[in-house]
Enzyme design. Structure first.
Site, PDB file in Angstrom:
ATOM      1  N   HIS A   1      -2.128 -25.917 -23.573  1.00 38.32           N
ATOM      2  CA  HIS A   1      -2.558 -25.594 -24.958  1.00 38.32           C
ATOM      3  C   HIS A   1      -4.233 -25.866 -25.383  1.00 38.32           C
ATOM      4  O   HIS A   1      -4.761 -25.586 -26.411  1.00 38.32           O
ATOM      5  CB  HIS A   1      -1.771 -26.317 -26.011  1.00 38.32           C
ATOM      6  CG  HIS A   1      -2.121 -27.662 -26.190  1.00 38.32           C
ATOM      7  ND1 HIS A   1      -1.626 -28.974 -25.709  1.00 38.32           N
ATOM      8  CD2 HIS A   1      -3.205 -28.420 -26.999  1.00 38.32           C
ATOM      9  CE1 HIS A   1      -2.161 -29.984 -25.939  1.00 38.32           C
ATOM     10  NE2 HIS A   1      -2.949 -29.763 -27.178  1.00 38.32           N
TER      11      HIS A   1
ATOM     12  N   ASP B   1       2.769 -27.815 -20.222  1.00 41.36           N
ATOM     13  CA  ASP B   1       1.527 -27.940 -20.930  1.00 41.36           C
ATOM     14  C   ASP B   1       0.369 -28.417 -19.774  1.00 41.36           C
ATOM     15  O   ASP B   1      -0.528 -29.223 -20.084  1.00 41.36           O
ATOM     16  CB  ASP B   1       1.723 -28.931 -21.893  1.00 41.36           C
ATOM     17  CG  ASP B   1       0.533 -28.789 -22.977  1.00 41.36           C
ATOM     18  OD1 ASP B   1      -0.232 -27.824 -22.883  1.00 41.36           O
ATOM     19  OD2 ASP B   1       0.389 -29.560 -23.762  1.00 41.36           O
TER      20      ASP B   1
ATOM     21  N   SER C   1      -6.741 -34.005 -25.833  1.00 41.72           N
ATOM     22  CA  SER C   1      -5.919 -33.139 -25.030  1.00 41.72           C
ATOM     23  C   SER C   1      -6.369 -32.611 -23.728  1.00 41.72           C
ATOM     24  O   SER C   1      -7.407 -32.122 -23.655  1.00 41.72           O
ATOM     25  CB  SER C   1      -5.296 -31.917 -25.791  1.00 41.72           C
ATOM     26  OG  SER C   1      -4.637 -32.155 -26.816  1.00 41.72           O
TER      27      SER C   1
END
Lengths: 347, 563
Positions: B69, B100, B182
């Site tokens: 992502h 992910d 992230s």
């Protein structure tokens, strides 16, 4: 001891606070047994009201302590113990002034549960590292261990908070924690010290009435103990019950007369322990106190107010030496005060 | 000043028990660890040098792991900052949308600093951890932000919740994780890389740290990393049966597809799963967690019990999503700081950079697949230089097990395979997709030999498509082997290669849909007269996983008569 403490003062003076707390926690992994006394609660929820929460086993027969939230008031509660067993839970009693509720698991008569003994609850000092155990965000299902979060007790306060637009009614004193412990579903979870000793019951998701910031708090289990005992007996706690143990307090007059030390009078609830004047020729003068010094430690106890200082000094007997740390010109000094004998002329 | 002294001193009461020397030492160790691990932390930005997230370098040649992502907001070229203050060009190599995870490659150095992986199965609740990354895009000099916390839980399962991003078997931490973290690494307190921070429980308080964040375990990432290096859109797996937890913490099988391998091994509704991939199961979540950490196509051991006793078999994970192109993420899951109308124009990628990307349907970056495929094929073709071209094979075999005393012959041409064993014989025309005449004990054997014949062509293997597809633990050998997928029509053969020799060591082939695979093992390749062929040929029994060996006593190849 003296050298050791000095070094730490220097060390922490030059660094952010948090690294200092690390080793205290580092030596211990979370006590495994604590997991077994925390239960996951599931019930009715709507919108921002979660359908899940947390509880703590407080009796071997399956009494569970939690907060008096909508989960309790709507009923239909299911409790999942750490080993994954599911039980229907019934409300025994609630204590709104402390936002506490007592549940009973519907069990077979022979069922025995691991539980905390509220009598062993500890009242750690502000600054103590703590662990918060809860079913937050419903991350753990079935027999999976609940989440554990680390933090430090940041303050001991009375709450001025709101839940939504309503004033939050909790009357008792609470601990504020420097970590995000009060998440969705965490209410009713267990706060322990790093040895797993029970400390508090994690509260709800509420905001401070003025600032609107989220408050992470726990109600001391020691404070809850009388209420829980009353609920276990099927009684309500009398509203006037909060018993405050009268601690000996050195009077301001005694402090001046005996020690030769006058503090700035307590004009506010928490007036800092600033020295207003030092009587020449007294024990205080000999120890090197000066007007304008701020007393920050008596022995190892942190002093947060003028009355705090008088309470701590009252613990010393005549002839003992009290190590008192003051802040002067942005520096910390440790002074040694020889505690004088009680004056016979004083009163 | 007085006020801050008070706050400072509040912390001191907690410290009074801790010896100052220990404190100093542990602090020094932590500083040392952070100094050591920081250079491997990547600030991942789009091609215009804007927006971004985090990543971690995993090898000196510049491979770095991030979140899908994070990189999904960028095109195939990226800019990456390291704590040396420099910005490096990078190219997207492979993606694992469900997990992910994405793999990128930084360029411009052959001595990139990199993180060393620990074993995330050893992580326990209460362990201290360090999260490094680029929250709120704070570091303009790319020195990563460090947050410290404890592991709040392990083996967590986080539902896809509206997307396909599914976090299985992940590590829950209370270290602060914020937008921009992230893709960044999670380390244990010794500085071993244990996870990729990618997700947090955000609810009432907005998209900032809530004390509950989740890291993809490094062990899961490592199961996928060789697949990712092949430029693939890697898929996760599924099994064609459903399970439920019961009150006694049994994982009970509900429905089993009659077309599934598990059904053929005897798994039925009501059976209780005991373990999968070696992990004991006590809940449906446990099962989901294990399935989720392996790529599609992985063959794994399953143990179950039913009325007739305990059973063991291996089953292959089927495709979960079978993405043909990069899937789209819903708006709220896209990385921060990728405004659609960004005024900054990305600079034109350099020719060297452009060379490292090839677009192709079904791949993330075909350049890397082609390179990996050639890496498998080139040594094999070199080895085949001395064989007779366009050959017909004749191979004499006998059973390695004296007791069975089989004697026979395999004859192979371009379109047919014949097998004679003692006084029985079979002949398979390999131009039709149907199995016609195969030995009943090993159906598909003749077809598999035909595929071997196609692979060992002197000029190049005769398949529609050849695709390097990562690395997996081969069953039953237990070796981690590289995979080459050879597709003909809708059928794929899975060839396994070891790192130490150019010829395949095993083959798995599903001869027809919903039938058992024929699984061969090739041992001791040898140059016979004009023909490269193993000295021993193993056939894996799908039920017992036992290998029956055929010994090759003579083999030859000759020019095939043109039709």
């Amino acid at each position: 001891m003296k050298i050791c403490r000095r070094r730490m003062l220097q060390l922490t003076g030059s660094l952010p606070f948090w690294p200092a707390v690390v080793p205290a926690l580092a030596s211990q992994t979370p006590p495994k047994d604590t997991q077994t006394v925390v239960v996951k609660l599931f019930g009715a929820g709507l919108g921002s009201l979660d359908s899940y929460g947390t509880g703590v086993l407080v009796s071997a027969e399956g009494h569970v302590l939690t907060v008096a939230s909508h989960l309790v008031s709507t009923g239909f509660l299911t409790a999942v113990t750490a080993d994954g067993r599911r039980f229907t839970a019934e409300t025994v009693a609630t204590e709104p002034s402390m936002d506490a509720a007592l549940l009973k698991l519907k069990t077979e008569p022979a069922d025995q549960f691991p539980c905390i003994d509220l009598k062993t609850a500890v009242e750690p000092a502000v600054g103590t590292p703590v662990l918060a155990w809860s079913n937050m965000f419903r991350v753990a299902a079935g027999n999976e261990p609940v989440s554990v979060v680390h933090g430090v007790i940041a303050a001991s306060v009375s709450l001025d908070a709101v839940q939504g637009k309503w004033k939050f009614p909790l009357k008792s004193h609470v601990w504020l924690i420097d970590a995000i412990t009060n998440n969705s579903g965490a209410a009713g979870g267990l706060l322990t010290d790093s040895d797993g000793q029970p400390v508090g019951l994690i509260g709800r998701e509420i905001r401070h009435a003025t600032s609107g910031t989220w408050v992470n708090y726990a109600v001391p289990l020691k404070t809850l103990q009388p209420a829980v005992e009353a609920m276990l007996k099927g009684q309500r706690l009398t509203p006037a019950a909060p018993t405050t143990v009268a601690e000996p307090l050195l009077s301001a007059r005694d402090l001046t007369g005996r020690f030769g030390l006058t503090l700035i009078p307590a004009v506010l609830e928490r007036t800092p322990a600033w020295i207003d004047s030092v009587v020449p020729g007294t024990a205080a003068a000999q120890a090197g106190f000066r007007r304008g010094d701020l007393i920050v430690l008596v022995g190892d106890a942190v002093i947060t107010s003028e009355s705090d200082a008088r309470r701590r000094l009252a613990e010393y007997r005549a002839g003992q030496k009290a190590a008192i740390t003051v802040s002067r010109d942005e520096q910390l000094l440790e002074l040694s005060l020889l505690v004088p004998a009680a004056t016979t002329t004083g009163r | 000043m007085y006020q801050s002294s008070i706050v400072l001193l509040m912390y001191l009461s907690a410290l009074s028990l801790v010896a100052a020397e220990d404190l100093k030492q542990s602090e020094q160790q932590r500083i040392e660890v952070i100094r050591r691990i920081s250079p491997a932390v990547v600030c991942v930005m789009d091609a215009a040098g804007a927006g971004g997230g985090s990543g971690v370098l995993i090898s000196a040649d510049g491979y770095a792991i991030s979140n899908f992502h994070v990189t999904s907001g960028s095109a195939s070229f990226l800019k990456c900052g390291l704590n040396d203050g420099r910005v490096y060009d990078a190219v997207l190599v492979g993606i694992d949308p469900t997990g992910d995870v994405s793999l990128i490659r930084l360029l411009g150095r052959s001595d990139f600093p990199f993180a060393t992986a620990g074993n995330s199965d050893n992580v326990r609740a209460g362990d201290q951890c360090l999260a490094l990354g680029n929250p709120f895009l704070l570091a303009s000099d790319f020195s990563p932000t460090v947050t410290w916390g404890i592991v709040s839980g392990t083996r967590r399962y986080q539902y896809p919740s509206g997307t396909f991003l599914e976090y299985t078997d992940c590590i829950q931490i209370d270290a602060s994780i914020n937008p921009g973290n992230s893709g960044g690494p999670l380390f244990d307190i010794q500085g071993r890389w244990i996870g990729i921070n990618g997700r947090a429980s955000f609810e009432k308080r907005g998209r900032v740290n809530s004390g509950a964040a989740y890291a993809i375990s490094v062990n899961q990432v490592l199961h996928f990393v060789d697949h990712l290096k092949c430029g693939l859109i890697v898929d996760h797996g599924r099994l064609d049966f459903t399970v439920e937890s019961d009150e006694q913490f049994n994982v009970v099988v509900q429905q089993v597809s009659e077309l599934s391998e598990a059904y053929r091994r005897g798994l039925r509704s009501g059976a209780v799963l005991e373990s999968f991939a070696g992990r004991r199961l006590t809940s449906a979540n446990d099962f989901q967690n294990v399935v989720g950490i392996y790529p599609e196509g992985t063959r794994l051991p399953l143990v179950w019990r039913d009325r007739t006793g305990q059973h063991t078999a291996t089953v292959r994970l089927g495709p979960l999503h079978a993405f043909q192109k990069t899937p789209e993420l819903p708006q709220e899951r896209r990385p921060e700081g990728h405004p659609e109308n960004d005024s900054q124009q990305p600079e034109q990628p350099s020719p060297e950079l452009l060379k490292l990307f090839t677009a192709r349907e079904g791949f993330c970056n075909y350049y890397f697949n082609d390179a990996a495929t050639q890496q498998l094929l080139t040594p094999m073709l070199q080895r085949l230089a001395d064989v007779t071209p366009d050959m017909a094979w004749k191979i004499t075999v006998s059973s390695a097990d004296e007791a069975t005393a089989l004697q026979g012959e395999i004859a192979v041409t371009r379109n047919t395979v014949g097998l004679r064993l003692n006084d029985q014989s079979w002949l398979q025309n390999t131009e039709t997709p149907k199995l016609q005449d195969e030995p009943p004990t090993f159906p598909g054997f003749l077809l598999a030999v035909n595929h071997l014949h196609r692979l060992l062509r002197k000029d190049k293997p005769a398949f529609d498509e050849l695709t390097a597809a990562g690395r997996t633990v081969h069953q039953p050998s237990g070796r981690a082997l590289r995979i080459l997928l050879a597709r003909t029509g809708a059928r794929s053969t899975r060839w396994y290669f070891s790192d130490d020799q150019p010829l395949p060591v095993a083959l798995d082939l599903e001869p027809e849909a919903a039938t058992d695979e024929i699984r061969l093992i090739f041992d001791d390749w040898k140059m016979w007269s004009g023909l490269l062929f193993p000295e021993r040929l193993g056939i894996v029994d799908p039920t017992t996983e036992q290998v029956s060996w055929l010994r090759i006593t003579a083999a030859s190849a000759q020019q095939e008569q043109n039709k």
